[in-house]
Design a protein around this motif. Sequence first.
Motif, short mmCIF file in Angstrom:
data_model
loop_
_atom_site.label_atom_id
_atom_site.label_comp_id
_atom_site.label_asym_id
_atom_site.label_seq_id
_atom_site.Cartn_x
_atom_site.Cartn_y
_atom_site.Cartn_z
N TRP A 88 5.18 -4.81 -9.79
CA TRP A 88 5.49 -4.86 -8.36
C TRP A 88 6.34 -6.07 -8.01
N ASP A 89 7.36 -5.83 -7.20
CA ASP A 89 8.13 -6.91 -6.59
C ASP A 89 7.75 -7.04 -5.12
N SER A 90 7.94 -5.97 -4.34
CA SER A 90 7.65 -6.05 -2.91
C SER A 90 7.50 -4.64 -2.34
N LEU A 91 6.73 -4.55 -1.27
CA LEU A 91 6.53 -3.30 -0.55
C LEU A 91 6.78 -3.59 0.92
N VAL A 92 7.75 -2.91 1.53
CA VAL A 92 8.20 -3.24 2.88
C VAL A 92 8.28 -1.97 3.73
N LEU A 93 7.74 -2.05 4.93
CA LEU A 93 7.90 -0.99 5.92
C LEU A 93 8.54 -1.60 7.16
N GLU A 94 9.62 -0.99 7.65
CA GLU A 94 10.32 -1.55 8.80
C GLU A 94 10.96 -0.45 9.63
N TRP A 95 11.14 -0.74 10.92
CA TRP A 95 11.84 0.17 11.81
C TRP A 95 13.33 0.15 11.48
N VAL A 96 13.98 1.27 11.70
CA VAL A 96 15.43 1.33 11.47
C VAL A 96 16.14 1.69 12.77
#
Length: 566
Positions: free
Chosen positions: A558-566
């Motif tokens: 794992w490096d990173s897990l990201v959730l974001e609005w677009v």
Amino acid sequence: MGVIKFLGLAALAAAAPLEQRAKKPKSFLKEVGNSTWIIGNEIWNVTQNRQYADQLWYKGKDRVGDAVGHYVSYNGAASDLNWTSAAIVDSDTDWINIKFTAREGDFHWVIYDDLPGAYQYFVNHNLPTLGEFRTLWRLDNASFPRGRTTIKDGVLPALEEYLGATNVQDETWQKADGTFLTKYDWSAFIREQDFYGVYGDEVGSWYMNPGKDYYNGDHLKQELMVHRESKTGDAVQLNMIHGTHYQAVSRDAFADGKVWGPWLWYLNDGSKDNAAQRAKKEEAAWPYKWFEDKAYQSRGKMQGKLVLSDGRPAAGAAVFLGDNNNASISTLDQGQGFYYTTYADKDGKFSIHDIRTGTYGLYAWGNGGSISDVTTNFTQNNIVIADNKNTNLKDLTWKVTDASKRIFQIGAFDRKTDGFKLSGPTPYEHGRITKCPGNLTYTVPTSKSEDWCFGQSALGTWRVNFPVENATTSAAKLTVSLAGFSQGSSADILLNGVQVGNITSASLLNSQDTYRGATRAGEWRLLEFPVTKEQLKVGGNVLDVRVTRTTVVRGWLWDSLVLEWV
């Protein structure tokens, strides 16, 4: 450095005073028949046969013994070069340059009279498209019982340890007590090496590769450096000048005349302090002035400053100078040309000196710290490096996403597992991924990065509980950044019970990292999955990474897990 220059030196010598003409180098090449040559000086000598240099005399003993010796090969051990001739192609009063010729190219030994060792380099003429290309020593295990890289220094396993162990995969053995013997524990990040090799109480054999621009790959390029050969007990010292040990795809075609090196193969009494001093001397002397190759000597420098589009400096960013207009190949997999790496300072400034002239692509990505949230990369092509010139790129704008749109992020976005549970203290350990749980719960915003394990492989579900505070008309994007992936395990990714993506061998190539004991990095992968506004709800939400298929010690880092609005 070829025949033309050799003849030129001969002409100069003829015009020199008699006492200078009488002085000849003590280093030597002797042909003894049957495709066998002896090379060396008064300190050491090597007996080179058509394929192997099977004797190395140093400090009164043959340091190869029953081992294989020195050879050059490509694509693993599938193709060892066979030497058809050897000749002194250049010389001066205290050195000679010996060229061994094979169908694929020429391997050179530059031997100084007072040097315990030799400079070496290879000139390509007919290598096939390949992944691995290497030179190496396989040496006497009694003379060289220990190995050293920048991250590991100690006794190589004795041959006897392998005899009672069970082979579980390529050069990996399980002992009766459940622990493992594997040569991959002796891997390292190749561009971080000052010197490495094998040594004992009276002798050391070291490689020193200053400059490193002929290596393939970027900052996170890893290779096997030294190890114990499990079948014979040979102490192995590898010089992986084009390698693939922790990569998915690294096959390159090379131009006729491409040069790898020069590097220094160095002998001493086993002293690491002495080797360290010599390595500093070689680094200070690079690029070597004595190597009279026009393309090698034609170099310039570059500088610039990276500024994020939100106004922040790209502090600590990884900067890579590589292939021009080659976005389809990852920076780790680039390998047909010459490559340079550095890191930006706290102000985003960077510089690289002694770059071979040509046209390059400039790449940058986050390396943690104050830009751990940056999920984009920077690329600018057509960077021209001219001889003895400074290419000043000045301010470069790196477009980034709006941090205010971030719903959650787990882990720094830096292509590494740093900060996660079990990611340290050493970057290699066979089977460490099996210590990560099958089931894990991470709660935003109370959980920390160290609550997330560095790798995932076991059947089960890793769950992220996270809130959404306000209703929105915007869609979102889920970014899954993997520091590595070994085929054999797969997962479904579900948001509030509905699948939005997956991690699977069907779409990701094998990069040989988790099953070779890598715990910090392998080959970076970026997966992005769209999320509709209907799939998120105000209040509590659940993201699951559910492993549906597993193979022992195979999975992802794992490096990173990201959730974001677009």
